[in-house]
Design an enzyme around this catalytic site. Sequence first.
Site, PDB file in Angstrom:
ATOM      1  N   HIS A 260       0.974  -1.278   0.074  1.00 35.58           N
ATOM      2  CA  HIS A 260      -0.019   0.234  -0.058  1.00 35.58           C
ATOM      3  C   HIS A 260       0.867   1.198   0.093  1.00 35.58           C
ATOM      4  O   HIS A 260       1.770   1.066   0.552  1.00 35.58           O
ATOM      5  CB  HIS A 260      -0.707   0.117   1.357  1.00 35.58           C
ATOM      6  CG  HIS A 260      -2.105   0.995   1.184  1.00 35.58           C
ATOM      7  ND1 HIS A 260      -2.014   2.316   1.570  1.00 35.58           N
ATOM      8  CD2 HIS A 260      -3.403   0.772   0.429  1.00 35.58           C
ATOM      9  CE1 HIS A 260      -3.210   2.844   1.275  1.00 35.58           C
ATOM     10  NE2 HIS A 260      -3.949   2.027   0.734  1.00 35.58           N
TER      11      HIS A 260
ATOM     12  N   GLU B  81      -7.976  -4.891  -0.034  1.00 36.63           N
ATOM     13  CA  GLU B  81      -8.527  -5.720  -1.199  1.00 36.63           C
ATOM     14  C   GLU B  81      -8.500  -6.947  -0.977  1.00 36.63           C
ATOM     15  O   GLU B  81      -9.511  -7.766  -1.539  1.00 36.63           O
ATOM     16  CB  GLU B  81      -7.908  -5.228  -2.526  1.00 36.63           C
ATOM     17  CG  GLU B  81      -7.641  -3.674  -2.871  1.00 36.63           C
ATOM     18  CD  GLU B  81      -8.961  -3.119  -3.205  1.00 36.63           C
ATOM     19  OE1 GLU B  81      -9.986  -3.475  -2.932  1.00 36.63           O
ATOM     20  OE2 GLU B  81      -8.843  -2.006  -4.077  1.00 36.63           O
TER      21      GLU B  81
HETATM   22  N1  ACO Z   1       3.871  -8.083  -4.844  1.00 32.22           N
HETATM   23  C1  ACO Z   1       4.934  -8.208  -5.198  1.00 32.22           C
HETATM   24  N2  ACO Z   1       5.859  -7.123  -5.065  1.00 32.22           N
HETATM   25  C2  ACO Z   1       5.536  -5.933  -4.716  1.00 32.22           C
HETATM   26  C3  ACO Z   1       3.796  -5.695  -4.529  1.00 32.22           C
HETATM   27  C4  ACO Z   1       3.296  -6.724  -4.539  1.00 32.22           C
HETATM   28  N3  ACO Z   1       1.919  -6.598  -4.003  1.00 32.22           N
HETATM   29  N4  ACO Z   1       3.778  -4.452  -3.907  1.00 32.22           N
HETATM   30  C5  ACO Z   1       4.960  -3.856  -4.151  1.00 32.22           C
HETATM   31  N5  ACO Z   1       5.925  -4.782  -4.658  1.00 32.22           N
HETATM   32  C6  ACO Z   1       7.310  -4.413  -4.686  1.00 32.22           C
HETATM   33  C7  ACO Z   1       7.513  -3.421  -5.901  1.00 32.22           C
HETATM   34  O1  ACO Z   1       7.745  -4.368  -7.100  1.00 32.22           O
HETATM   35  C8  ACO Z   1       8.810  -2.635  -5.659  1.00 32.22           C
HETATM   36  O2  ACO Z   1       9.938  -3.326  -5.936  1.00 32.22           O
HETATM   37  P1  ACO Z   1      10.936  -2.663  -6.493  1.00 32.22           P
HETATM   38  O3  ACO Z   1      11.631  -1.526  -5.739  1.00 32.22           O
HETATM   39  O4  ACO Z   1      12.339  -3.700  -6.687  1.00 32.22           O
HETATM   40  O5  ACO Z   1      10.612  -2.130  -7.864  1.00 32.22           O
HETATM   41  C9  ACO Z   1       8.727  -2.649  -4.142  1.00 32.22           C
HETATM   42  O6  ACO Z   1       7.755  -3.804  -3.832  1.00 32.22           O
HETATM   43  C10 ACO Z   1       7.891  -1.329  -3.637  1.00 32.22           C
HETATM   44  O7  ACO Z   1       6.670  -1.197  -4.604  1.00 32.22           O
HETATM   45  P2  ACO Z   1       6.078   0.254  -4.973  1.00 32.22           P
HETATM   46  O8  ACO Z   1       5.431   0.124  -6.584  1.00 32.22           O
HETATM   47  O9  ACO Z   1       7.148   1.319  -4.640  1.00 32.22           O
HETATM   48  O10 ACO Z   1       4.977   0.605  -4.134  1.00 32.22           O
HETATM   49  P3  ACO Z   1       3.828   1.524  -4.124  1.00 32.22           P
HETATM   50  O11 ACO Z   1       3.490   2.106  -2.886  1.00 32.22           O
HETATM   51  O12 ACO Z   1       4.058   2.509  -5.297  1.00 32.22           O
HETATM   52  O13 ACO Z   1       2.565   0.616  -4.784  1.00 32.22           O
HETATM   53  C11 ACO Z   1       0.632  -0.722  -4.535  1.00 32.22           C
HETATM   54  C12 ACO Z   1       1.637   0.317  -3.859  1.00 32.22           C
HETATM   55  C13 ACO Z   1       0.396  -0.178  -6.028  1.00 32.22           C
HETATM   56  C14 ACO Z   1      -0.440  -1.067  -3.693  1.00 32.22           C
HETATM   57  C15 ACO Z   1       1.522  -2.046  -4.808  1.00 32.22           C
HETATM   58  O14 ACO Z   1       1.973  -2.528  -3.445  1.00 32.22           O
HETATM   59  C16 ACO Z   1       0.820  -3.268  -5.681  1.00 32.22           C
HETATM   60  O15 ACO Z   1       0.943  -3.000  -6.858  1.00 32.22           O
HETATM   61  N6  ACO Z   1       0.213  -4.000  -5.099  1.00 32.22           N
HETATM   62  C17 ACO Z   1      -0.670  -4.987  -5.586  1.00 32.22           C
HETATM   63  C18 ACO Z   1      -1.995  -4.484  -6.127  1.00 32.22           C
HETATM   64  C19 ACO Z   1      -3.028  -4.283  -5.172  1.00 32.22           C
HETATM   65  O16 ACO Z   1      -3.181  -5.085  -4.125  1.00 32.22           O
HETATM   66  N7  ACO Z   1      -3.544  -2.989  -5.189  1.00 32.22           N
HETATM   67  C20 ACO Z   1      -4.586  -2.407  -4.201  1.00 32.22           C
HETATM   68  C21 ACO Z   1      -4.078  -1.447  -3.313  1.00 32.22           C
HETATM   69  S1  ACO Z   1      -5.154  -1.215  -2.116  1.00 32.22           S
HETATM   70  C22 ACO Z   1      -5.873   0.222  -2.597  1.00 32.22           C
HETATM   71  O17 ACO Z   1      -5.402   1.200  -3.228  1.00 32.22           O
HETATM   72  C23 ACO Z   1      -7.285   0.530  -2.477  1.00 32.22           C
END
Ligand code: ACO
Length: 377
Positions: free
Chosen positions: A256, A314
Amino acid sequence: MADDTLDPGLEHVIAAETRLSHIDGEAGELVVAGYPLAELAGHATFEETVFLLRNDRLPTESELDALRDDLRAHRDVPEVTRELLREAAERGNGAMDAVRMGAASASLVRETDDPERDALLAVAQFPTIVGTYWRYRQGEDPLAPREDLGHAANYLYLLTGEVPDEARVRGLETYLNTVCDHGLNASTFAARAIVSTETDVLSAVTGAVGALKGPLHGGAPGPVLDMLREVHESGDAVTWVREALSSGQRLMGFGHRVYEVRDPRAAVLSTAAERLFEDRPDADLFETARETERVAVDLLEEHKPGRQLETNVEFYTAVLLCGVGVPQELFTATFGVARVAGWTAHCLEQLANNRIVRPRSRYVGERGRTWAALEAR
Ligand code: ACO
């Protein structure tokens, strides 16, 4: 104050004061109009939450009765809306396209654009809009809203044609309360920016639906359910999750932008899902979810050490909505049925102390160009 710092996602900008909700991402806390989420979500009916968001206090019995009556009286959608929803369903448009058109069309037939009435109309009509679309999508006629049912029960009835049992109603109500508002998220910000022009509330709600439709905002619970079904079929959560991570997939329902710990909404929804599935023949969905969560949190820590990728809202939304009987295609639209309470409360809050939202941009284009005639280009 003129600060030239560029902040494309506006994460560091405080653009509004609100009494509606507060998120503490480090502590993993969500406060809704003064109530810790867990205190509110499990106790309140959705109508009580709607009143709370609009009045900053819980209703008395007579105030609650009056709001219930008012919502019931505005549930029906006009013929023009039904026609649009039928057309959308027959053309195969998605639910969120239908909800956006449904929300916009309400303004075609109402007499005035009083913000308070528009806010009530939007909250009252959203379940009927989704239910009407869904029945047409199934090739069936839409059902008339049931006067004798509360907001959550009536929504399930409009989808399924059956009066839901108390456990399902309670499960849905907990979900609606849990996601009714969440700070200045993208759709809420969109609603506030639109209404700050002093246009009507239904225009702001229509814009907010458009924002919620985007996959970065309201789209994750459907893929979570797909993932849980695959994990269940594989019978081995550890191998499934390991393979998903090593092939570069993001695990849906984890991570998140704001929360650095487990999303407090995940805790509330997981408790509600556990209660709902207790003694049910399909309880294996909840068991698979719990096992997948345990495995995923450990393996995400191994995969991205120190990144604190925890369960988000979610994950258990998918389990709970599936358990109460909401079809997967309507997960995001059901999010809208809840969040419209927050959007409209934010609109009223914005209008009470309005200043048009007008940030600046940094110009990175050319300057001093001279005009070239068409034949010279
Ligand atoms: N699974 C695997 N790896 C992940 C996940 C995940 N769910 N979430 C983040 N990471 C990794 C990313 O690949 C990134 O790695 P890197 O630095 O080597 O590129 C690192 O963890 C940090 O991720 P960010 O993209 O910087 O995290 P950000 O805060 O931008 O994104 C997000 C948050 C979009 C929710 C992300 O965690 C994600 O895509 N989750 C899966 C989709 C999801 O569940 N979305 C619903 C969110 S809840 C809501 O918004 C209502």
